[in-house]
Each structure stands twice: as structure tokens, then as C-alpha cells.
Design a protein around this motif. Sequence first.
Motif, mmCIF file in Angstrom:
data_model
loop_
_atom_site.group_PDB
_atom_site.id
_atom_site.type_symbol
_atom_site.label_atom_id
_atom_site.label_comp_id
_atom_site.label_asym_id
_atom_site.label_seq_id
_atom_site.Cartn_x
_atom_site.Cartn_y
_atom_site.Cartn_z
ATOM 1 N N HIS A 1 6.173 9.327 -10.473
ATOM 2 C CA HIS A 1 5.562 10.234 -11.070
ATOM 3 C C HIS A 1 4.155 10.108 -10.605
ATOM 4 O O HIS A 1 3.347 11.095 -10.586
ATOM 5 C CB HIS A 1 5.880 9.722 -12.585
ATOM 6 C CG HIS A 1 5.366 10.874 -13.637
ATOM 7 N ND1 HIS A 1 5.212 10.380 -14.998
ATOM 8 C CD2 HIS A 1 4.551 12.104 -13.548
ATOM 9 C CE1 HIS A 1 4.630 11.635 -15.627
ATOM 10 N NE2 HIS A 1 4.515 12.589 -14.607
ATOM 11 N N LEU A 2 3.635 8.890 -10.641
ATOM 12 C CA LEU A 2 2.483 8.790 -10.136
ATOM 13 C C LEU A 2 2.149 9.358 -8.809
ATOM 14 O O LEU A 2 1.196 9.998 -8.487
ATOM 15 C CB LEU A 2 2.013 7.325 -9.955
ATOM 16 C CG LEU A 2 0.677 6.873 -9.597
ATOM 17 C CD1 LEU A 2 -0.167 7.270 -10.940
ATOM 18 C CD2 LEU A 2 0.558 5.390 -9.413
ATOM 19 N N MET A 3 3.071 9.135 -7.857
ATOM 20 C CA MET A 3 3.011 10.029 -6.294
ATOM 21 C C MET A 3 2.968 11.523 -6.462
ATOM 22 O O MET A 3 2.378 12.145 -6.035
ATOM 23 C CB MET A 3 4.133 9.683 -5.461
ATOM 24 C CG MET A 3 4.275 10.209 -4.338
ATOM 25 S SD MET A 3 5.854 9.488 -3.363
ATOM 26 C CE MET A 3 7.195 10.622 -4.198
ATOM 27 N N PHE A 4 3.849 12.147 -7.594
ATOM 28 C CA PHE A 4 3.700 13.501 -7.814
ATOM 29 C C PHE A 4 2.268 13.890 -8.412
ATOM 30 O O PHE A 4 2.057 15.020 -8.351
ATOM 31 C CB PHE A 4 4.929 13.995 -8.627
ATOM 32 C CG PHE A 4 6.241 14.425 -8.071
ATOM 33 C CD1 PHE A 4 6.314 15.547 -7.449
ATOM 34 C CD2 PHE A 4 7.124 13.542 -7.543
ATOM 35 C CE1 PHE A 4 7.378 16.015 -6.726
ATOM 36 C CE2 PHE A 4 8.193 13.724 -6.976
ATOM 37 C CZ PHE A 4 8.458 15.026 -6.400
ATOM 38 N N HIS A 5 1.745 13.056 -8.904
ATOM 39 C CA HIS A 5 0.240 13.482 -9.367
ATOM 40 C C HIS A 5 -0.772 13.193 -8.050
ATOM 41 O O HIS A 5 -1.865 13.681 -8.061
ATOM 42 C CB HIS A 5 -0.133 12.559 -10.655
ATOM 43 C CG HIS A 5 0.383 13.637 -11.997
ATOM 44 N ND1 HIS A 5 -0.382 13.943 -12.907
ATOM 45 C CD2 HIS A 5 1.629 13.543 -12.350
ATOM 46 C CE1 HIS A 5 0.018 14.441 -13.768
ATOM 47 N NE2 HIS A 5 1.493 14.018 -13.644
ATOM 48 N N SER A 6 -0.244 12.322 -7.299
ATOM 49 C CA SER A 6 -1.285 11.920 -6.221
ATOM 50 C C SER A 6 -1.336 12.831 -4.982
ATOM 51 O O SER A 6 -2.302 12.768 -4.187
ATOM 52 C CB SER A 6 -1.055 10.476 -5.908
ATOM 53 O OG SER A 6 -1.001 9.683 -6.987
ATOM 54 N N VAL A 7 -0.293 13.367 -4.386
ATOM 55 C CA VAL A 7 0.070 13.964 -3.250
ATOM 56 C C VAL A 7 -0.254 15.562 -3.741
ATOM 57 O O VAL A 7 0.717 15.972 -4.231
ATOM 58 C CB VAL A 7 1.583 13.855 -2.540
ATOM 59 C CG1 VAL A 7 1.563 14.460 -1.353
ATOM 60 C CG2 VAL A 7 1.604 12.192 -2.318
ATOM 61 N N PRO A 8 -1.206 16.149 -3.072
ATOM 62 C CA PRO A 8 -1.495 17.585 -3.650
ATOM 63 C C PRO A 8 -0.135 18.372 -3.187
ATOM 64 O O PRO A 8 0.050 19.273 -4.393
ATOM 65 C CB PRO A 8 -2.468 18.042 -2.620
ATOM 66 C CG PRO A 8 -3.257 16.678 -2.305
ATOM 67 C CD PRO A 8 -2.193 15.702 -2.186
ATOM 68 N N LEU A 9 0.640 18.316 -2.346
ATOM 69 C CA LEU A 9 1.566 19.181 -2.209
ATOM 70 C C LEU A 9 2.646 18.885 -3.152
ATOM 71 O O LEU A 9 3.270 19.918 -3.881
ATOM 72 C CB LEU A 9 2.381 19.108 -0.790
ATOM 73 C CG LEU A 9 3.672 19.810 -0.499
ATOM 74 C CD1 LEU A 9 3.300 21.285 -0.516
ATOM 75 C CD2 LEU A 9 4.177 19.762 0.831
ATOM 76 N N LEU A 10 3.002 17.854 -3.687
ATOM 77 C CA LEU A 10 4.048 17.534 -4.648
ATOM 78 C C LEU A 10 3.496 17.780 -5.924
ATOM 79 O O LEU A 10 4.253 18.144 -6.840
ATOM 80 C CB LEU A 10 3.967 15.908 -4.515
ATOM 81 C CG LEU A 10 5.049 15.323 -3.259
ATOM 82 C CD1 LEU A 10 5.013 13.982 -3.492
ATOM 83 C CD2 LEU A 10 6.369 16.116 -3.157
ATOM 84 N N TRP A 11 2.111 17.562 -6.082
ATOM 85 C CA TRP A 11 1.672 18.137 -7.338
ATOM 86 C C TRP A 11 1.667 19.597 -7.910
ATOM 87 O O TRP A 11 2.050 20.007 -8.918
ATOM 88 C CB TRP A 11 -0.081 17.872 -7.605
ATOM 89 C CG TRP A 11 -0.725 18.599 -8.628
ATOM 90 C CD1 TRP A 11 -1.519 19.615 -8.478
ATOM 91 C CD2 TRP A 11 -0.550 18.569 -10.029
ATOM 92 N NE1 TRP A 11 -1.916 20.208 -10.041
ATOM 93 C CE2 TRP A 11 -1.269 19.265 -10.848
ATOM 94 C CE3 TRP A 11 0.177 17.522 -10.901
ATOM 95 C CZ2 TRP A 11 -1.491 19.617 -12.077
ATOM 96 C CZ3 TRP A 11 0.173 17.511 -12.172
ATOM 97 C CH2 TRP A 11 -0.573 18.491 -13.001
ATOM 98 N N GLN A 12 1.599 20.398 -6.644
ATOM 99 C CA GLN A 12 1.995 21.907 -6.847
ATOM 100 C C GLN A 12 3.259 22.041 -7.332
ATOM 101 O O GLN A 12 3.656 23.224 -8.049
ATOM 102 C CB GLN A 12 1.770 22.695 -5.647
ATOM 103 C CG GLN A 12 0.132 22.812 -5.185
ATOM 104 C CD GLN A 12 -0.666 23.449 -6.027
ATOM 105 O OE1 GLN A 12 -0.472 24.546 -6.577
ATOM 106 N NE2 GLN A 12 -1.484 22.737 -6.562
ATOM 107 N N LEU A 13 4.093 21.217 -7.029
ATOM 108 C CA LEU A 13 5.535 21.347 -7.702
ATOM 109 C C LEU A 13 5.619 20.909 -9.110
ATOM 110 O O LEU A 13 6.232 21.357 -9.720
ATOM 111 C CB LEU A 13 6.724 20.630 -6.812
ATOM 112 C CG LEU A 13 6.942 21.133 -5.350
ATOM 113 C CD1 LEU A 13 7.671 20.027 -4.557
ATOM 114 C CD2 LEU A 13 7.658 22.376 -5.343
ATOM 115 N N HIS A 14 5.208 19.750 -9.374
ATOM 116 C CA HIS A 14 4.968 19.114 -10.523
ATOM 117 C C HIS A 14 4.148 19.772 -11.753
ATOM 118 O O HIS A 14 4.503 19.710 -12.653
ATOM 119 C CB HIS A 14 4.525 17.416 -10.563
ATOM 120 C CG HIS A 14 4.689 16.738 -11.736
ATOM 121 N ND1 HIS A 14 6.054 16.538 -12.250
ATOM 122 C CD2 HIS A 14 3.783 16.285 -12.657
ATOM 123 C CE1 HIS A 14 5.541 15.611 -13.213
ATOM 124 N NE2 HIS A 14 4.610 15.713 -13.530
#
Length: 268
Positions: free
Chosen positions: A94-107
Amino acid sequence: MVIRLIIFGGLLVLFVLWESFFPRRQQGTLLKNRICNLSLSLINSLIVFILPINIAVLAMNAGNRGFLYSLSLPFPVHLILSLLLLDMVIYFQHLMFHSVPLLWQLHKVHHADRTLNATSAVRFHPVEIFISLGIKVSAVLLIGVPASGVILFEIILNGCSLFNHSCIQIPLGADRVLRFFLVTPDMHRIHHSVRLRETNRNFGFCLTWWDFIFGTYRQNPVQDQKSFLLGLSGYTNGEDRSILKSLLMPFDGKAKSYSIKGMGKQGA
């Protein structure tokens, strides 16, 4: 799968009824929002069903391989440690999906929901579900989680997620006690605040311990629980009620500042 679906369906009905009769906040009509969220869940369930991946079967076929098996622990201890480690993996994921811009765009599809309710627990973009599945498979094999641990963890994770996304009224005293070990709706709702510094707090899904240990816990929002805004600024045109807009959301380039890399660019 059948057991998991029965328990999931029962808990979903329970929390929807609970938040309908004893809501924590005034939410208005949720029909379109719930249809959108459940439609996303159906798409994700079909993807997982079509993929030739069953994590419990993989765990059985892996035999006695993995970190915990090398310790030769009694089965109850092995099982409990498996659940704890998997929950910690989900926290860091969960922390990673907030930290990596590409993953954040999904999350951010999950965070764009402005009326947090029980169905918000299943509001995720299909690509995020696919990546999460890969992380979970890797964690199960590396940790050495038994098949029974995989099934039990999935049931617990689904139940806790439905619980802490629900807009349900819980006595404040009970909430304070539960927070010693369990993520409560009031605690997780802060994570869905429109304020950046609140969005990037309270990452846990089941246990609160990881937020305490790694310094990401926040006790209260800046404003009152019943009035602070939820969702993401820039998404006010019904994206939380449209299945098509939700699926296309990762490609619109909005809400970039909400990732952890944007911390410090907004006030508390």
C-alpha cells in the motif's frame, strides 16, 4: 473460493445495512456509486478467475519451501507468523502504491471515491489488482505460507477491508480500544481525506501495528470526522459513479501531487 465468496457477500450485506441505518456521516444517495464500485469488483473477480493462478494451490504445490518452513516451527506458530508477515507485506505494498508515481495513478481510482462506504473496499483498477496478485504470490512463496494460511488471510483481509471502509457508527470508546490492534473506519477514513498529509497516513488494512511501528499513524483528521472532505481534489464530476471514467482515470495525469513525493507541497 466458494467459502470466501459466501463470507464476503454476507459481510458486505451486513455493513451496507449497518451504514444505512447507523451511518457515521451523512452521505446522500449511494446507488450509482455502489453500482460503479461493485462493477469494478466484478471485472477484477473475472480477471482473477480467468488467470490460471490460485494462490492456495501454488502454496500447496510449493511443498515445504519458504522462509518459515526452514525454521521448523509448530504449525500454529507457523500459521500466525504467516498471517502477520502477509499483513505487513500488504502494508508496504500500500505504501509503495502511494510512493511510485506510476502505481499511484492506478491506486488513485480507489481514492477518488468521495462517499466512502462498504463497497469502496472493492473499488480498485484491474491493473492494480493484477500487480497486487503478483506481489501476493511472491510473498506467499518466499515466506512459506501454508495453503490454509492463504485462505484464512484472504478471508480476514476482505472482512477487515469491508469493515474499515464502511461508514458505520461505532462508540468512540470501542474505537479507541480497537485501534490498539485493528484498523477502524474512523482511522482508515483519515487515509481517504482530500488533504495530502492525511491521505499519506494510516496505510494499514488489518492491523494497526505497522502504522505505529513505521511512523505513519494519525489519530484524528484536522477537521471533525463527520465533516472533512473525502476523495481527491480535481475529481468532482462523478468519476466515483462512472465505471468508464474509473477505468480511464490512470491515464488522465491528474492528482500527481497526492503521491508521497508531493508531501510538503500542501499544508497539514
